[in-house]
Design a protein around this motif. Structure first.
Motif, short mmCIF file in Angstrom:
data_model
loop_
_atom_site.label_atom_id
_atom_site.label_comp_id
_atom_site.label_asym_id
_atom_site.label_seq_id
_atom_site.Cartn_x
_atom_site.Cartn_y
_atom_site.Cartn_z
N PHE A 165 -36.17 32.28 -20.60
CA PHE A 165 -35.71 32.83 -19.33
C PHE A 165 -34.33 32.26 -19.05
CE2 PHE A 165 -38.77 29.38 -18.42
CZ PHE A 165 -37.90 28.42 -17.93
N GLY A 166 -33.66 32.81 -18.06
CA GLY A 166 -32.38 32.27 -17.61
C GLY A 166 -32.56 31.59 -16.27
N ALA A 167 -31.95 30.44 -16.09
CA ALA A 167 -32.01 29.72 -14.81
C ALA A 167 -30.63 29.80 -14.16
CB ALA A 167 -32.42 28.27 -15.04
N LEU A 168 -30.57 30.37 -12.96
CA LEU A 168 -29.29 30.66 -12.30
C LEU A 168 -29.35 30.33 -10.81
CD1 LEU A 168 -29.16 34.10 -14.03
CD2 LEU A 168 -27.37 32.39 -14.37
N VAL A 169 -28.18 30.11 -10.23
CA VAL A 169 -28.07 29.93 -8.79
C VAL A 169 -26.82 30.67 -8.31
CG1 VAL A 169 -26.81 27.72 -8.93
CG2 VAL A 169 -28.13 28.28 -6.87
N THR A 170 -26.95 31.38 -7.20
CA THR A 170 -25.83 32.12 -6.63
C THR A 170 -24.83 31.16 -6.01
OG1 THR A 170 -27.33 33.94 -6.16
CG2 THR A 170 -25.20 34.00 -5.07
N VAL A 171 -23.56 31.41 -6.26
CA VAL A 171 -22.51 30.55 -5.71
C VAL A 171 -21.80 31.29 -4.58
CG1 VAL A 171 -22.24 29.28 -7.87
CG2 VAL A 171 -20.83 31.29 -7.47
N PRO A 172 -21.16 30.54 -3.68
CA PRO A 172 -20.50 31.20 -2.54
C PRO A 172 -19.36 32.11 -2.98
CG PRO A 172 -20.38 28.78 -2.37
CD PRO A 172 -20.99 29.11 -3.68
N LYS A 173 -19.26 33.23 -2.32
CA LYS A 173 -18.16 34.16 -2.59
C LYS A 173 -16.86 33.43 -2.31
CE LYS A 173 -16.78 38.85 -1.75
NZ LYS A 173 -17.48 39.97 -2.30
N ASP A 174 -15.93 33.50 -3.20
CA ASP A 174 -14.63 32.83 -3.10
C ASP A 174 -14.76 31.30 -3.05
OD1 ASP A 174 -13.40 35.35 -3.02
OD2 ASP A 174 -13.68 35.45 -0.85
N GLY A 175 -15.90 30.76 -3.48
CA GLY A 175 -16.08 29.31 -3.45
C GLY A 175 -15.96 28.66 -4.82
N VAL A 176 -15.66 29.46 -5.86
CA VAL A 176 -15.58 28.93 -7.22
C VAL A 176 -14.13 28.81 -7.65
CG1 VAL A 176 -16.21 29.30 -9.64
CG2 VAL A 176 -17.78 29.98 -7.83
N ALA A 218 -15.86 30.97 -24.70
CA ALA A 218 -15.50 31.59 -25.97
C ALA A 218 -15.36 30.56 -27.08
CB ALA A 218 -14.19 32.37 -25.81
N ARG A 219 -15.17 29.29 -26.73
CA ARG A 219 -14.99 28.25 -27.75
C ARG A 219 -16.31 27.69 -28.27
NH1 ARG A 219 -9.46 25.42 -26.85
NH2 ARG A 219 -8.48 26.90 -25.45
N CYS A 220 -17.24 27.35 -27.36
CA CYS A 220 -18.48 26.71 -27.81
C CYS A 220 -19.72 27.58 -27.60
CB CYS A 220 -18.67 25.36 -27.11
SG CYS A 220 -18.96 25.46 -25.33
N GLY A 221 -19.59 28.69 -26.87
CA GLY A 221 -20.70 29.62 -26.70
C GLY A 221 -21.64 29.34 -25.55
N THR A 222 -21.39 28.31 -24.77
CA THR A 222 -22.30 27.98 -23.66
C THR A 222 -22.43 29.14 -22.70
OG1 THR A 222 -21.66 25.64 -23.79
CG2 THR A 222 -22.69 26.38 -21.74
N PRO A 223 -23.66 29.62 -22.39
CA PRO A 223 -23.84 30.64 -21.37
C PRO A 223 -23.56 30.05 -19.99
CG PRO A 223 -25.96 30.04 -22.38
CD PRO A 223 -24.91 29.21 -23.02
N LEU A 224 -22.78 30.77 -19.17
CA LEU A 224 -22.34 30.19 -17.90
C LEU A 224 -22.61 31.04 -16.67
CD1 LEU A 224 -18.91 28.84 -19.17
CD2 LEU A 224 -20.87 27.46 -18.44
N THR A 225 -22.40 32.35 -16.73
CA THR A 225 -22.47 33.13 -15.50
C THR A 225 -23.21 34.45 -15.68
OG1 THR A 225 -20.42 34.39 -15.83
CG2 THR A 225 -20.21 32.23 -14.78
N TYR A 226 -23.64 34.94 -14.54
CA TYR A 226 -24.23 36.27 -14.40
C TYR A 226 -23.46 36.89 -13.24
CZ TYR A 226 -27.82 39.74 -13.11
OH TYR A 226 -28.49 40.89 -12.80
N ARG A 227 -22.63 37.89 -13.55
CA ARG A 227 -21.77 38.49 -12.52
C ARG A 227 -22.25 39.91 -12.26
NH1 ARG A 227 -15.48 38.47 -13.91
NH2 ARG A 227 -16.18 40.08 -15.37
N GLN A 228 -22.58 40.16 -11.00
CA GLN A 228 -23.01 41.48 -10.56
C GLN A 228 -22.10 41.91 -9.40
OE1 GLN A 228 -26.80 41.40 -8.43
NE2 GLN A 228 -26.70 39.16 -8.52
N PRO A 229 -22.10 43.18 -9.05
CA PRO A 229 -21.26 43.59 -7.93
C PRO A 229 -21.56 42.78 -6.68
CG PRO A 229 -22.11 45.51 -9.08
CD PRO A 229 -22.82 44.30 -9.65
N GLY A 230 -20.57 42.10 -6.18
CA GLY A 230 -20.71 41.35 -4.93
C GLY A 230 -21.27 39.95 -5.05
N ILE A 277 -24.30 31.14 -11.42
CA ILE A 277 -23.93 30.23 -12.49
C ILE A 277 -25.19 29.59 -13.05
CG2 ILE A 277 -22.71 28.08 -13.04
CD1 ILE A 277 -20.47 28.94 -11.29
N ALA A 278 -25.20 29.39 -14.36
CA ALA A 278 -26.34 28.78 -15.03
C ALA A 278 -26.59 27.37 -14.48
CB ALA A 278 -26.08 28.72 -16.54
#
Length: 158
Positions: free
Chosen positions: A42-53, A75-87, A91-92
């Motif tokens: 599974f993927g473990a994620l948490v929503t971050v504040p809009k314009d807070g990153v 792109a260098r090491c392949g670590t999965p980092l984000t899930y970006r959806q409209p709005g 982040i993992a």
């Protein structure tokens, strides 16, 4: 979740982030796309504040996994980092330097979970002292779980 500043990034240190503001609800997602992105159950994620990153080094590269979803990675090491959806951007959880208070509070796409995922922590614990002694001797080239004043652009290499 507090309004503290949080940091994190990929294994090699090329992609690093700083987040200001309150985080959303941590979750795990059982969908096949999250399984493939994380190479896991599974993927473990948490929503971050809009314009807070703030991306403090490089930004993630993105793969468009569906019509309206992009999945970010280093792109260098392949670590999965984000899930970006409209709005929204998630982040993992594993990419945060301090993950101690980010225990998932909800499961998403539970109906399509792997049938055995709920039983994985019932498996016996590997308890070989020699194995753990050898593990302690490993020299890690991964970026540490804190900000650094100077980190090689390509990560540590011998």
């Amino acid at each position: 979740m507090t309004d503290q500043v949080r940091t994190g990034g990929c294994q090699c240190g090329a992609v690093r982030f700083r987040i200001k503001g309150k985080l959303g609800r941590p979750s795990i997602c059982h969908c096949r796309m999250c399984q493939k992105q994380f190479g896991s159950f599974f993927g473990a994620l948490v929503t971050v504040p809009k314009d807070g990153v703030e991306w403090t080094h490089e930004e993630p590269s993105y793969f468009q996994s569906s019509v309206n979803i992009d999945r970010g990675f280093c792109a260098r090491c392949g670590t999965p980092l984000t899930y970006r959806q409209p709005g929204a951007l998630e982040i993992a959880i594993g990419a945060f330097d301090d993950r101690s208070d980010l225990a998932p509070q909800i499961q998403v796409n539970y109906a399509v979970r792997l049938p055995w995922v709920e039983k994985i922590f019932e498996a016996p614990v590997h308890d070989d002292p020699d194995f753990y002694r050898r593990q302690e001797q490993i020299i890690s080239f991964q970026h540490p779980d804190h900000e650094t004043a100077n980190w090689p652009q390509q990560g540590l290499k011998l």
